[in-house]
Design a protein around this motif. Structure first.
Motif, PDB file in Angstrom:
ATOM      1  N   MET A   1       0.830  -1.186   0.000  1.00 52.31           N
ATOM      2  CA  MET A   1       0.000   0.000   0.000  1.00 52.31           C
ATOM      3  C   MET A   1       0.877   1.253   0.000  1.00 52.31           C
ATOM      4  O   MET A   1       0.600   2.204  -0.725  1.00 52.31           O
ATOM      5  N   ILE A   2       1.919   1.221   0.802  1.00 51.04           N
ATOM      6  CA  ILE A   2       2.831   2.366   0.860  1.00 51.04           C
ATOM      7  C   ILE A   2       3.513   2.569  -0.486  1.00 51.04           C
ATOM      8  O   ILE A   2       3.661   3.701  -0.961  1.00 51.04           O
ATOM      9  N   THR A   3       3.885   1.469  -1.147  1.00 50.52           N
ATOM     10  CA  THR A   3       4.528   1.559  -2.460  1.00 50.52           C
ATOM     11  C   THR A   3       3.579   2.167  -3.476  1.00 50.52           C
ATOM     12  O   THR A   3       3.974   3.035  -4.268  1.00 50.52           O
TER      13      THR A   3
ATOM     14  N   GLY B   1     -11.745   1.222   1.232  1.00 52.04           N
ATOM     15  CA  GLY B   1     -11.243   0.157   2.092  1.00 52.04           C
ATOM     16  C   GLY B   1     -11.469   0.525   3.534  1.00 52.04           C
ATOM     17  O   GLY B   1     -12.198   1.463   3.860  1.00 52.04           O
ATOM     18  N   HIS B   2     -10.790  -0.203   4.393  1.00 54.97           N
ATOM     19  CA  HIS B   2     -10.970   0.036   5.822  1.00 54.97           C
ATOM     20  C   HIS B   2     -10.207   1.288   6.223  1.00 54.97           C
ATOM     21  O   HIS B   2      -9.065   1.500   5.818  1.00 54.97           O
TER      22      HIS B   2
ATOM     23  N   ASP C   1      -2.938  -5.894   6.270  1.00 51.91           N
ATOM     24  CA  ASP C   1      -2.055  -6.631   7.166  1.00 51.91           C
ATOM     25  C   ASP C   1      -1.736  -5.878   8.460  1.00 51.91           C
ATOM     26  O   ASP C   1      -0.817  -6.248   9.190  1.00 51.91           O
ATOM     27  N   ALA C   2      -2.518  -4.851   8.771  1.00 52.51           N
ATOM     28  CA  ALA C   2      -2.299  -4.103  10.021  1.00 52.51           C
ATOM     29  C   ALA C   2      -2.614  -5.024  11.202  1.00 52.51           C
ATOM     30  O   ALA C   2      -3.602  -5.750  11.185  1.00 52.51           O
TER      31      ALA C   2
ATOM     32  N   ASN D   1       0.253   2.003  12.599  1.00 55.01           N
ATOM     33  CA  ASN D   1       0.104   0.862  11.698  1.00 55.01           C
ATOM     34  C   ASN D   1      -0.640   1.238  10.433  1.00 55.01           C
ATOM     35  O   ASN D   1      -0.852   0.394   9.570  1.00 55.01           O
ATOM     36  N   CYS D   2      -1.080   2.487  10.336  1.00 55.11           N
ATOM     37  CA  CYS D   2      -1.953   2.927   9.260  1.00 55.11           C
ATOM     38  C   CYS D   2      -1.291   4.031   8.437  1.00 55.11           C
ATOM     39  O   CYS D   2      -0.224   4.521   8.797  1.00 55.11           O
TER      40      CYS D   2
END
Length: 147
Positions: free
Chosen positions: A1-3, A24-25, A39-40, A48-49
């Motif tokens: 997600m970060i990528t 999404g969440h 995957d948090a 974590n977000c």
């Protein structure tokens, strides 16, 4: 997600229009919005977000002409014991439009559309996104549920 977020930001440049859409969440805490990766760890914490305000800050640093941030997520936070992450206050450049799937401290809901499921926000957004009108007017039509 970060990528994926990093790659998106690298595509932006001076004078461009940046459209960031996330479904999404997620949640909002003290006016800050977070995207929660699948995957948090549970229970997840802000560290974590991914902070949406940090993404917007990076968009502004790229000197975009317009930034549109559409969040198809919940805005309800369940863990009041966690500290809020620190985010440098954004400069009021007047070039940012937010669209939310729900109001503050509320959950976003999904609808079943044949074999697909999507948020109610996306259901109405799809009806209006390609129309030639100001983005703020388009989002007002989405809010009002116009056809």
């Amino acid at each position: 997600m970060i990528t994926a977020v990093h790659q998106f930001l690298q595509l932006l440049d001076r004078g461009m229009y940046g459209l960031f859409y996330y479904a999404g969440h997620g949640y909002e805490r003290s006016g800050r919005n977070y995207m929660v990766p699948i995957d948090a760890p549970q229970p997840y914490r802000p560290e974590n977000c991914i902070s949406v305000q940090r993404i917007l800050q990076k968009m502004q640093e790229r000197r975009t002409a317009l930034n549109v941030v559409l969040l198809d997520t919940c805005r309800k936070w369940y863990n009041s014991d966690c500290a809020v992450s620190t985010v440098t206050p954004l400069k009021p450049l007047g070039n940012t439009v937010y669209g939310y799937a729900t109001s503050e401290n509320a959950e976003a809901y999904e609808v079943q559309d044949e074999e697909f499921s999507s948020g109610i926000f996306m259901t109405y957004l799809k009806k209006h996104i390609l129309k030639e009108k100001k983005v703020t007017h388009m989002l007002e039509d989405v809010l009002e549920g116009k056809s």
